[in-house]
Design an enzyme around this catalytic site. Structure first.
Site, mmCIF file in Angstrom:
data_model
loop_
_atom_site.group_PDB
_atom_site.id
_atom_site.type_symbol
_atom_site.label_atom_id
_atom_site.label_comp_id
_atom_site.label_asym_id
_atom_site.label_seq_id
_atom_site.Cartn_x
_atom_site.Cartn_y
_atom_site.Cartn_z
ATOM 1 N N HIS A 90 2.527 -0.710 -2.891
ATOM 2 C CA HIS A 90 2.951 -0.486 -1.502
ATOM 3 C C HIS A 90 2.820 0.988 -1.156
ATOM 4 O O HIS A 90 3.264 1.853 -1.904
ATOM 5 C CB HIS A 90 4.407 -0.932 -1.315
ATOM 6 C CG HIS A 90 4.970 -0.599 0.037
ATOM 7 N ND1 HIS A 90 5.930 0.365 0.230
ATOM 8 C CD2 HIS A 90 4.690 -1.106 1.270
ATOM 9 C CE1 HIS A 90 6.227 0.442 1.519
ATOM 10 N NE2 HIS A 90 5.496 -0.438 2.165
ATOM 11 N N SER A 91 2.155 1.295 -0.042
ATOM 12 C CA SER A 91 2.082 2.652 0.494
ATOM 13 C C SER A 91 1.491 3.600 -0.560
ATOM 14 O O SER A 91 0.377 3.387 -1.018
ATOM 15 C CB SER A 91 3.488 3.082 0.950
ATOM 16 O OG SER A 91 3.453 4.193 1.784
ATOM 17 N N TYR A 92 2.246 4.651 -0.965
ATOM 18 C CA TYR A 92 1.790 5.542 -2.039
ATOM 19 C C TYR A 92 1.449 4.765 -3.308
ATOM 20 O O TYR A 92 0.597 5.188 -4.106
ATOM 21 C CB TYR A 92 2.877 6.584 -2.299
ATOM 22 C CG TYR A 92 2.858 7.260 -3.645
ATOM 23 C CD1 TYR A 92 1.860 8.160 -3.988
ATOM 24 C CD2 TYR A 92 3.879 7.019 -4.578
ATOM 25 C CE1 TYR A 92 1.856 8.796 -5.230
ATOM 26 C CE2 TYR A 92 3.888 7.647 -5.813
ATOM 27 C CZ TYR A 92 2.869 8.539 -6.139
ATOM 28 O OH TYR A 92 2.875 9.162 -7.369
#
Length: 240
Positions: A76-78
């Protein structure tokens, strides 16, 4: 039955996958949702010099020590930076890569370069604590920043968000086995608000059409856990 490795994004910990993990476990899947070094319940383990490579190593070592194979890596994301590095270093242990509203980096790219408009402003929040440069403290990150509006979810999240080591965002990702890594099947689960600026046709081509989007906030594993878990099961079904 599939084995999932759920990798959280910046400022979060494994706690953000609590609902999704339980839903997948209830269906008989094996689920890991670790917190990266220095994050979540491992906040006390921060050290000067920790960076993106530290977090890639966190996951690689779990795969190696638990002798896991055909793992579905979810970032998720980073966390998209992390799972890309993991798949490069432990290619033989990874069966699928899932980018959950996540960064999709190329070799030599840092998150600061990849998502500069969102990441660069965080440098202004930097504080040096115990020799570690940390950015974006909880007072700057109300849960609605991540699209969380439910009061109970907001309270849960606000109590657990934390600062991120700046070097995790500035260290370039080095890929040494990129062709083999890219050959691992991939899927993309995206929040509709972030589809702007993405080459959706290219993502569909790379993932043989396995691209889903949902109109919710960035933390979809918190705001839409049932839908997110169902999409992850869709991914698992492709590996049966």
């Amino acid at each position: 039955m599939a084995t999932f490795m759920l990798v959280h994004g910046g400022h979060h910990g494994g706690w953000c996958y609590k609902k999704v993990a339980r839903l997948l476990q209830a269906k008989g899947h094996i689920v890991y949702n670790p917190s990266m070094t220095g994050m979540g319940e491992r906040e006390h383990l921060r050290f000067p010099g920790m960076n993106l490579d530290t977090h890639v190593t966190d996951i690689v070592r779990i795969l190696e020590v638990d002798d896991l194979t055909d793992v579905i890596l979810v970032g998720h994301s980073y966390g998209g930076m992390i799972i890309t590095g993991v798949a490069d270093r432990a290619t033989e242990r990874v069966g699928h890569r899932v980018y959950l509203d996540a960064a999709y980096p190329v070799n030599g790219e840092s998150l600061l370069v990849h998502a500069g408009a969102n990441i660069a402003p965080l440098e202004a929040t930097m504080r040096l604590i115990d020799g570690v440069e940390l950015v974006d403290f909880p007072e700057h990150m109300p849960p609605h920043f991540f699209g969380i509006t439910d009061p109970e979810d907001a309270e849960f999240t606000a109590a657990r968000l934390g600062p991120q080591p700046w070097a995790c965002y500035t260290q370039p990702l080095v890929l040494t086995n990129e062709a083999a890594m890219r050959a691992i099947p991939e899927s993309h689960i995206i929040c509709s608000s972030t589809t702007v600026g993405r080459d959706m046709d290219l993502l569909r081509e790379r993932s043989q059409g396995r691209v889903w989007d949902i109109d919710t906030g960035h933390d979809l594993m918190i705001t839409e856990p049932e839908w997110t878990a169902a999409r992850l099961e869709d991914v698992a079904a492709t590996m049966a």
